[in-house]
Design an enzyme around this catalytic site. Structure first.
Site, PDB file in Angstrom:
ATOM      1  CG  ASP A 143      43.192  73.453  27.439  1.00 58.18           C
ATOM      2  OD1 ASP A 143      42.261  73.337  26.625  1.00 58.18           O
ATOM      3  OD2 ASP A 143      43.912  74.465  27.524  1.00 58.18           O
ATOM      4  CG  HIS A 144      45.252  70.803  32.230  1.00 57.01           C
ATOM      5  ND1 HIS A 144      46.356  70.611  31.419  1.00 57.01           N
ATOM      6  CD2 HIS A 144      45.253  72.110  32.565  1.00 57.01           C
ATOM      7  CE1 HIS A 144      47.003  71.756  31.300  1.00 57.01           C
ATOM      8  NE2 HIS A 144      46.359  72.684  31.981  1.00 57.01           N
TER       9      HIS A 144
ATOM     10  NE  ARG B 149      49.483  54.474  30.119  1.00 51.80           N
ATOM     11  CZ  ARG B 149      49.263  53.404  30.887  1.00 51.80           C
ATOM     12  NH1 ARG B 149      48.312  52.560  30.595  1.00 51.80           N
ATOM     13  NH2 ARG B 149      50.001  53.203  31.949  1.00 51.80           N
TER      14      ARG B 149
ATOM     15  NE  ARG C  99      52.230  71.576  25.327  1.00 52.52           N
ATOM     16  CZ  ARG C  99      52.875  72.603  25.900  1.00 52.52           C
ATOM     17  NH1 ARG C  99      52.548  72.984  27.111  1.00 52.52           N
ATOM     18  NH2 ARG C  99      53.846  73.220  25.286  1.00 52.52           N
ATOM     19  CG  HIS C 100      46.270  70.356  26.185  1.00 48.79           C
ATOM     20  ND1 HIS C 100      45.696  71.209  25.289  1.00 48.79           N
ATOM     21  CD2 HIS C 100      47.022  71.120  27.023  1.00 48.79           C
ATOM     22  CE1 HIS C 100      46.067  72.436  25.570  1.00 48.79           C
ATOM     23  NE2 HIS C 100      46.889  72.422  26.610  1.00 48.79           N
TER      24      HIS C 100
ATOM     25  CD  GLU D 168      42.933  79.719  26.640  1.00 47.84           C
ATOM     26  OE1 GLU D 168      44.059  79.204  26.552  1.00 47.84           O
ATOM     27  OE2 GLU D 168      42.335  79.846  27.703  1.00 47.84           O
TER      28      GLU D 168
ATOM     29  CB  THR E 283      50.566  76.888  31.352  1.00 50.26           C
ATOM     30  OG1 THR E 283      49.275  77.469  31.114  1.00 50.26           O
ATOM     31  CG2 THR E 283      51.283  77.705  32.424  1.00 50.26           C
ATOM     32  CB  THR E 284      49.218  80.868  28.260  1.00 47.17           C
ATOM     33  OG1 THR E 284      48.447  79.876  27.596  1.00 47.17           O
ATOM     34  CG2 THR E 284      49.319  82.104  27.406  1.00 47.17           C
TER      35      THR E 284
ATOM     36  N   GLY F 292      45.757  80.807  36.485  1.00 51.58           N
ATOM     37  CA  GLY F 292      46.255  80.538  37.835  1.00 51.58           C
ATOM     38  C   GLY F 292      45.232  80.730  38.935  1.00 51.58           C
TER      39      GLY F 292
ATOM     40  N   GLY G 133      40.955  76.680  34.635  1.00 48.51           N
ATOM     41  CA  GLY G 133      41.245  75.343  34.139  1.00 48.51           C
ATOM     42  C   GLY G 133      41.934  74.460  35.152  1.00 48.51           C
TER      43      GLY G 133
HETATM   44  N1  PXP Z   1      42.965  82.065  30.271  1.00 54.62           N
HETATM   45  C1  PXP Z   1      43.932  81.868  29.342  1.00 54.62           C
HETATM   46  C2  PXP Z   1      44.049  82.848  28.236  1.00 54.62           C
HETATM   47  C3  PXP Z   1      44.784  80.749  29.406  1.00 54.62           C
HETATM   48  O1  PXP Z   1      45.730  80.576  28.466  1.00 54.62           O
HETATM   49  C4  PXP Z   1      44.587  79.809  30.434  1.00 54.62           C
HETATM   50  C5  PXP Z   1      45.434  78.569  30.469  1.00 54.62           C
HETATM   51  O2  PXP Z   1      45.110  77.761  29.393  1.00 54.62           O
HETATM   52  C6  PXP Z   1      43.567  80.043  31.374  1.00 54.62           C
HETATM   53  C7  PXP Z   1      42.793  81.205  31.286  1.00 54.62           C
HETATM   54  C8  PXP Z   1      43.295  79.106  32.491  1.00 54.62           C
HETATM   55  O3  PXP Z   1      44.400  79.068  33.334  1.00 54.62           O
HETATM   56  P1  PXP Z   1      44.509  77.969  34.450  1.00 54.62           P
HETATM   57  O4  PXP Z   1      44.575  76.641  33.771  1.00 54.62           O
HETATM   58  O5  PXP Z   1      45.746  78.320  35.198  1.00 54.62           O
HETATM   59  O6  PXP Z   1      43.246  78.100  35.293  1.00 54.62           O
END
Ligand code: PXP
Length: 244
Positions: A9-10, A18, A49-50, A70, A100-101, A192, A213
């Site tokens: 995602d990131h 941009r 958003r991403h 997801e 974030t979630t 996390g 992530g």
């Molecule tokens: N699992 C789920 C269900 C999530 O929503 C996320 C965040 O998108 C992650 C794992 C990964 O979390 P992190 O980006 O903190 O590693």
């Protein structure tokens, strides 16, 4: 053996800074797979958003390991999932304002809705996972939906401020993981996790996959995607080797 799924995602977050084409999360997915990731995860948010619709479609055509989408269980996103057919759909809660979630989904609060969602997605051959707190009531509800997988939320563990808080949350995760595995679910974990807090989670032997992530992508900014994935794989692959 424990598997590493990489959430890209990131990479898309940086692109959206941009609004152009670079960096492409699809490139990151390819590099992650080449480095040994067992799956690629992306979250198509309602606000885009991403990750966007194009990313999900191109990832579907590109990812050769496993694509985990997801998603919130809304009509719009369910329709996209049915069209794209990821290998797995991980159902998460989604609030517009959140960074974030935040926390697990309350499956127990609406069991009949999630039972329908599970059947609709599985009817297309999509595996279904629910992202929940490490809590027996939620796990029972996930089992009742007929889902294939439960992803345990590790965010509270990751954010613990003291050793005893972290130990307490780890105990809760161990208990929940065993409970879910005994109930016949595939057990995964995420949120996390980073190079400092991953090992105790990786040591829980019924957990089959971790989904990582933000910390991995942050590391990749400095050392490159392939090296960052390999560093995480080192923990994933060594956590269960008994010390001699
Ligand atoms: N699992 C789920 C269900 C999530 O929503 C996320 C965040 O998108 C992650 C794992 C990964 O979390 P992190 O980006 O903190 O590693």
């Amino acid at each position: 053996m424990l598997r590493l799924a990489v959430n890209i995602d990131h990479i898309a977050t940086v692109r959206e800074a941009r609004g152009g084409l670079e960096p492409d999360p699809v490139h990151a997915a390819v590099l992650a797979e080449m480095a040994g990731a067992a799956g690629i995860v992306c979250h198509l948010r309602e606000d885009r958003r991403h990750v966007n619709d194009r990313d999900v479609r191109v990832l579907r055509d590109t990812v050769s390991t496993k694509l985990d989408l997801e998603m919130a269980a809304t009509n719009e996103i369910i329709a996209i999932a049915l069209d794209v057919v990821p290998d797995l759909a991980t159902i998460v809660p989604e609030k517009r304002e959140e960074l974030t979630t935040e926390g697990g989904l309350d499956v127990a609060g609406n069991p009949s809705y999630y039972t329908d969602v599970t059947a609709i997605l599985q009817g297309k051959g999509i595996g279904v996972s629910y992202f929940v707190e490490p809590d027996k009531r939620q796990i029972d509800a996930v089992v009742a939906t007929g889902a294939d997988v439960v992803e345990l939320h590790t965010g509270t563990y990751a954010n613990a401020r003291t050793r005893s808080e972290a130990e307490g949350e780890l105990a809760r995760l161990r208990m929940a993981a065993d409970y879910a595995a005994e109930a016949g679910l595939i057990v995964t974990a995420g949120h996390g996790l980073d190079l400092r807090n991953l090992r105790p989670i990786a040591e829980i032997d019924v957990i089959e996959e971790v989904s990582i992530g933000h910390a991995l992508i942050s590391r990749a900014l400095f050392v490159g995607m392939e090296r960052a994935v390999r560093e995480y794989l080192e923990v994933v692959r060594t956590a269960r080797i008994p010390m001699s």
